[in-house]
Design an enzyme around this catalytic site. Structure first.
Site, mmCIF file in Angstrom:
data_model
loop_
_atom_site.group_PDB
_atom_site.id
_atom_site.type_symbol
_atom_site.label_atom_id
_atom_site.label_comp_id
_atom_site.label_asym_id
_atom_site.label_seq_id
_atom_site.Cartn_x
_atom_site.Cartn_y
_atom_site.Cartn_z
ATOM 1 N N CYS A 247 0.838 -1.207 0.000
ATOM 2 C CA CYS A 247 0.000 0.000 0.000
ATOM 3 C C CYS A 247 0.875 1.259 0.000
ATOM 4 O O CYS A 247 1.453 1.620 1.033
ATOM 5 C CB CYS A 247 -0.921 -0.024 1.218
ATOM 6 S SG CYS A 247 -1.819 1.503 1.513
ATOM 7 N N CYS B 158 -0.061 4.004 2.456
ATOM 8 C CA CYS B 158 0.302 3.607 3.820
ATOM 9 C C CYS B 158 1.728 4.039 4.125
ATOM 10 O O CYS B 158 2.022 4.556 5.217
ATOM 11 C CB CYS B 158 0.191 2.091 3.990
ATOM 12 S SG CYS B 158 -1.477 1.428 3.833
#
Length: 305
Positions: free
Chosen positions: A51, A54
């Site tokens: 991700c 993230c």
């Protein structure tokens, strides 16, 4: 949208972040999130290695939390490694951050926020923190665990200004001054504990701590004791005296290490006198103290050697 200042934070300023967030597993979730959130809000950052947002959010969030000077705790959960937690909390998008207070999720957000948006989120979360004696006491006790007695005493003093007979507050003052080696002030605060509380387990532990501190003050010059032990490491009598003196000065971890050293050399020495003293230390510190928890594990190992 991320601003230039956010990218600067991401690229440079965050290199000086004091500590990395602790990864949480299914086994540690109860302790690191549920129980920890009883004393201060815990932010849980749900992420995955694949991700990209993230990875961008993580340093910004870490910086924002660190700037709040221990108001919050920050932990991380890798949803690929801990899918059970993500499923239970219905995490559907990444990144997701949930804030826990008193064991309950109270707020959160999904997606990448700018640094200023993160600061605004934390400011809003601050208003939800119960500014009760309970929260302050928890923070003060954390400080004592870290041997940060000066900060702990300030916190307990704040509690006692509002609640002069708060037992945990008085106990914190006693332990804080014992940690600083100030037996006079420690005993002074002990006398303020109401007589009705004398049978409380916490008060019994304080009494034991004061007794041990009084014994430790009779040890004499610690440098001479240490020098003697360098020449004769098997002088268990000297090492026992050193352990008592260290405990009296609030150096509980090192005091316990000295007793465990004796037990490692000779568990049965003088009818297990070192073990008896270790149990006294553990009683004085209380069953939940990290030093006690570690000592109990190591003691059980020595018993079966």
């Amino acid at each position: 949208m991320m601003k230039d200042e956010d990218m600067q934070i991401f690229g440079h300023a965050l290199q000086e972040t004091p500590a990395s967030p602790k990864p949480v597993t299914l086994e540690s979730f109860q302790k690191e999130v549920m129980e920890a959130s009883l004393s201060r809000p815990v932010l849980v950052d749900f992420w995955a290695s694949w991700c990209a947002p993230c990875r961008q959010l993580a340093p910004l969030l870490e910086k924002a939390v660190n700037e709040e000077q221990e108001t919050f705790s920050l932990v991380t959960i890798n949803v690929d490694e801990e899918p059970e937690i993500a499923q239970q909390l219905r995490i559907q998008s990444l990144p997701t951050v949930l804030a826990f207070v008193k064991g309950q999720p109270v707020d959160g957000f999904t997606g990448l926020l700018s640094f200023q948006e993160l600061k605004a989120f934390l400011a809003k979360l601050k208003d939800m923190i119960p500014h009760s004696s309970e929260a302050l006491l928890g923070k003060g006790e954390e400080k004592l665990e870290k041997n940060e007695s000066t900060e702990a005493l300030q916190i307990f003093t704040e509690v006692l200004m509002k609640e002069p007979q708060n037992l945990r507050g008085l106990a914190g003052m006693v332990r804080g001054y014992l940690q600083q080696g100030d037996l006079v002030k420690a005993k002074g605060y002990y006398t303020l504990i109401p007589s009705s509380e004398q049978e409380h387990e916490l008060v019994k532990a304080l009494k034991k701590s004061i007794e041990l501190a009084e014994q430790g003050q009779q040890a004499g010059d610690l440098s001479e004791i240490c020098q003697s032990l360098e020449q004769d490491p098997l002088n268990h009598d000297k090492r026992l005296v050193l352990a008592k003196a260290l405990f009296a000065q609030g150096q509980s971890q090192q005091a316990v290490e000295e007793l465990l050293t004796i037990l490692t050399y000779d568990f049965q020495w003088k009818d297990q006198q070192a073990r008896t003293e270790l149990l006294n230390f553990m009683e004085a510190l209380g069953p939940s103290h990290s030093v006690v928890i570690n000592a109990r594990k190591r003691l059980s190992t020595l018993v079966f050697i």
